[in-house]
Every structure is written in C-alpha cells, then in structure tokens.
Design an enzyme around this catalytic site. Sequence first.
Site, PDB file in Angstrom:
ATOM      1  N   ASP A 154      -9.895   6.990  10.155  1.00  0.00           N
ATOM      2  CA  ASP A 154      -8.541   6.547   9.812  1.00  0.00           C
ATOM      3  C   ASP A 154      -8.019   5.531  10.839  1.00  0.00           C
ATOM      4  OD1 ASP A 154      -6.249   6.561   8.242  1.00  0.00           O
ATOM      5  OD2 ASP A 154      -6.021   8.742   8.256  1.00  0.00           O
ATOM      6  N   ASP A 190      -5.068  -3.169   5.564  1.00  0.00           N
ATOM      7  CA  ASP A 190      -4.139  -3.957   6.387  1.00  0.00           C
ATOM      8  C   ASP A 190      -4.761  -5.223   6.957  1.00  0.00           C
ATOM      9  OD1 ASP A 190      -2.393  -1.960   5.880  1.00  0.00           O
ATOM     10  OD2 ASP A 190      -2.021  -1.412   7.977  1.00  0.00           O
ATOM     11  N   ASN A 191      -6.021  -5.128   7.385  1.00  0.00           N
ATOM     12  CA  ASN A 191      -6.691  -6.275   8.011  1.00  0.00           C
ATOM     13  C   ASN A 191      -7.812  -6.817   7.127  1.00  0.00           C
ATOM     14  OD1 ASN A 191      -5.502  -6.365  10.926  1.00  0.00           O
ATOM     15  ND2 ASN A 191      -5.922  -4.200  10.512  1.00  0.00           N
ATOM     16  N   ASP A 209      -1.935   4.936   0.835  1.00  0.00           N
ATOM     17  CA  ASP A 209      -2.302   6.186   0.165  1.00  0.00           C
ATOM     18  C   ASP A 209      -1.888   6.215  -1.303  1.00  0.00           C
ATOM     19  OD1 ASP A 209      -3.209   6.849   2.619  1.00  0.00           O
ATOM     20  OD2 ASP A 209      -1.926   8.598   2.899  1.00  0.00           O
TER      21      ASP A 209
HETATM   22  C1  GLA Z   1      -3.818   8.722   6.177  1.00  0.00           C
HETATM   23  C2  GLA Z   1      -4.950   8.518   5.178  1.00  0.00           C
HETATM   24  C3  GLA Z   1      -4.964   9.688   4.205  1.00  0.00           C
HETATM   25  C4  GLA Z   1      -5.163  10.987   4.975  1.00  0.00           C
HETATM   26  C5  GLA Z   1      -4.073  11.138   6.016  1.00  0.00           C
HETATM   27  C6  GLA Z   1      -4.347  12.307   6.963  1.00  0.00           C
HETATM   28  O1  GLA Z   1      -2.571   8.651   5.546  1.00  0.00           O
HETATM   29  O2  GLA Z   1      -4.806   7.307   4.496  1.00  0.00           O
HETATM   30  O3  GLA Z   1      -5.993   9.530   3.243  1.00  0.00           O
HETATM   31  O4  GLA Z   1      -6.433  11.001   5.576  1.00  0.00           O
HETATM   32  O5  GLA Z   1      -3.954   9.975   6.838  1.00  0.00           O
HETATM   33  O6  GLA Z   1      -3.353  12.458   7.931  1.00  0.00           O
END
Ligand code: GLA
Length: 406
Positions: A154, A190-191, A209
Amino acid sequence: MNATRMAPLLALAAGLLPAAHALAQQPAPGLAATPQMGWNSWNRFACNIDEKLIRETADAMVKLGLKDAGYVYVNIDDCWHGTRDENGNIRPDPQRFPSGMRALADYVHARGLKLGIYSDAGATTCGGRPGSRGHEYQDAQTYAAWGVDYLKYDWCDTKGLNAAGAYTTMRDALRATGRPILFSICEWGDNKPWEWAPDIGNSWRTTGDIYPCWDCEYSHGSWSSWGVMRIVDKQAGLRTHAGPGHWNDMDMLEVGMGMTEEEDRAHFSLWAMLASPLILGNDLRTMPDATRKILANRDAIAISQDPLGVQAWKFLADGQLEYWARPLANDEWAVLVLNRGSQKAHGRFDWSRHDISDDFSKRALDTKKTVYRWHDAWTGKRGATAQPLDLDLAPHGVTLLRLTKN
Ligand code: GLA
C-alpha cells in the site's frame, strides 16, 4: 501445456509482450500469467480479522467450489500486524493470530490454496500498523519464511518517497528471497503506475478504493471511494499497459456486498472483460447461493482468464448502452453490452453494421466475412452474428457473450 503456461507464448505471438528483459525484472517471472484470483479480507472485515476467519474462508473457498472455479489466493489485508521485536522483525498480532503466520500458511497450503499478506511502503500502513519503510528486505525475508505467496503493498504515510523507487525496492527484496511472491501494487493510480509498474509489479491499482454502489462517490473527507461505474470510467486509455504478468487492478470485488444482483453481475462481468484481478471481497462463509453463482460463473471466469491477456475496450456508447469487446485466444471474442441507466433498455444490435477492430491487438471482429456463434454467459442463450442481437436489459443489467467461429 496448460493455459497459464501458454499465455505468455500466445501474447508473444500476438506481439503484445514488452521486451523479454522487462518481464525478467518482475518479482518472479511467470506469476499472474492471467489476472490473479482469490479473496481479500478488507472490503467486508476491514481491521476486524483473525486467524479463524482466514481458516474458515480457506475452507469455504474449497467447499463452495470456488477453488475449482480458479480462486487461489487467500489474502490478509491491513491490521494483522503486532509490533516489531528487538531486532526489527515484524510479528503478527498475538491476540488475533496466536498460532502465527507460518501455521496459517501451512493450513492454507494444505487445502491447495495460497496465502497473501499486506504491507505498506511507508512507515505506517493505512490502518496505522507498522509499514515496511526501512525494513523492506527484512520483511520480505520474514514473509518468505512464513510461506507467503502474495504481497499487497500500500501507499499510506509515504511522504517524500518516490513511488517507482519504493516499489522497485520491495520488488528487489521479494526477488532476493528466492520465493515466488506475487507483487500487487496498491498506489491508487496517483503516480500513473501503468507507466512504470509493468516491470515492477504483477498488478497495480489504477484508482482509489472501491465502494459497493453503482455510480457514487463516497467521501471520507480528504479522500473518496468510488462506485463501480466511476472505477470503470477511470480505466480509459490504460489497456495498452496491461498484459500477462502485469495487470491494471480495478480493486477488489464488491459482489455480495449490498448491490443488486444485476449490479453484481455487471460488476463481475466488467472486471472479467477488463482483465482486472478477481479478488473477492465478501464473507464467503455466509453468502447466499445467488452470490456464489455469480462468483463461480465459468463462462465469465474463462473470459477473465483468457490466455491472450488483452483487456477489453468500449467500442460504442449509445445513450445508456455501452458496448465493450475483448479479443480472446483462438480467434474468439467476448462482447459485453451494459445498461448504465436506471430504466429498462431494449435494443437491436446489427453486427454487420459495426466495425469492431483493435489497433492494439491487431484483431478485428469482422462479422461480414465470418459468422460467429455466440453464447450468453449469464442466461445460456445461444445465437449467431448473422442475425441482429435483440437486447432486453434490466436497469444496470448486462449481457456477456462469448463468440466462436462457426
Ligand atoms: C487502502 C487500500 C485498501 C486497503 C486499506 C487498508 O485504503 O487502498 O485496499 O488495503 O488501505 O487500510
């Protein structure tokens, strides 16, 4: 030769693969020859996870026929972490994962499945747990020792980090373990990861998300989650960057998470057409059979997992109707018609009046020269391109066809 091993060859034959040296840079060559399939804890459970949930999900995957349908990875998302020990080694949360990750990996592997885990390029994860910044090689070694097969990585808390650099560091750390670990980049687009990630990760998130709604933006204040249509619209122009081993990731599925059955079918069909990873996000243990049937639909999955690995494109928009095409291996095609609107839609699509050709794959669906038979993935209906296609679509409904030469 099985389909997975054949995929790079087919793509190579079609001239779609980047130079061989680029693929050789990936964390482990040969992984994700078709978009990865599995389950992830985040969409349904967020931080409320433990080893019992992971074990029960692995069991459900086998029992409900999802493993047989092609789902392999059982992925633990954020919040599995405890603290680092005095040598900096990451440990799982002792209350939630008392048996440890090695035991959990053994449990999952014993069922013929693979285990995925989550970390973050920054100092802390999005859920505020320890990230991998400054511990990349150490964490990769730990995951490999546990028997982990998949890392979702992430992008929270990464101020001052260069995205391509940070993901390259973790790719190299994974490679150095010698264990094939699928590398799933979660940088939210984003990049522009599609520009630099094809030789770093096996997939990269293209957007923020997902949220289980048809066409909404759900605001969290400083950031938003996106409904299914919003995510689809953000894929424009990205298809030429994806292919076997390196996919555009439209985020984990929201099937069975509160949308209508029609919307769930459309969502699943679009993710299959656009060759996005198919990572389930619902509670497999309690899902109704109607949801299971969507997730296990063999025809939709075969389109997702087509060995040519070419992503669909929208070739026509006509009011609320959208038409998408995807060239498949062996001169086959998939065609999807989507009703974006909230009213029923009826229509007639005369194949012979449309030129469906793809500059990227150099394929053309020429129904004037060739009659194709079609088969509808959701209704089982059959027909041929010699006759116009009669469309009768529910609000947010979809028709998903596989076309085969006569
Ligand atoms: C980000 C990711 C999600 C999930 C959450 C966990 O928002 O994009 O898919 O993994 O973090 O905190």
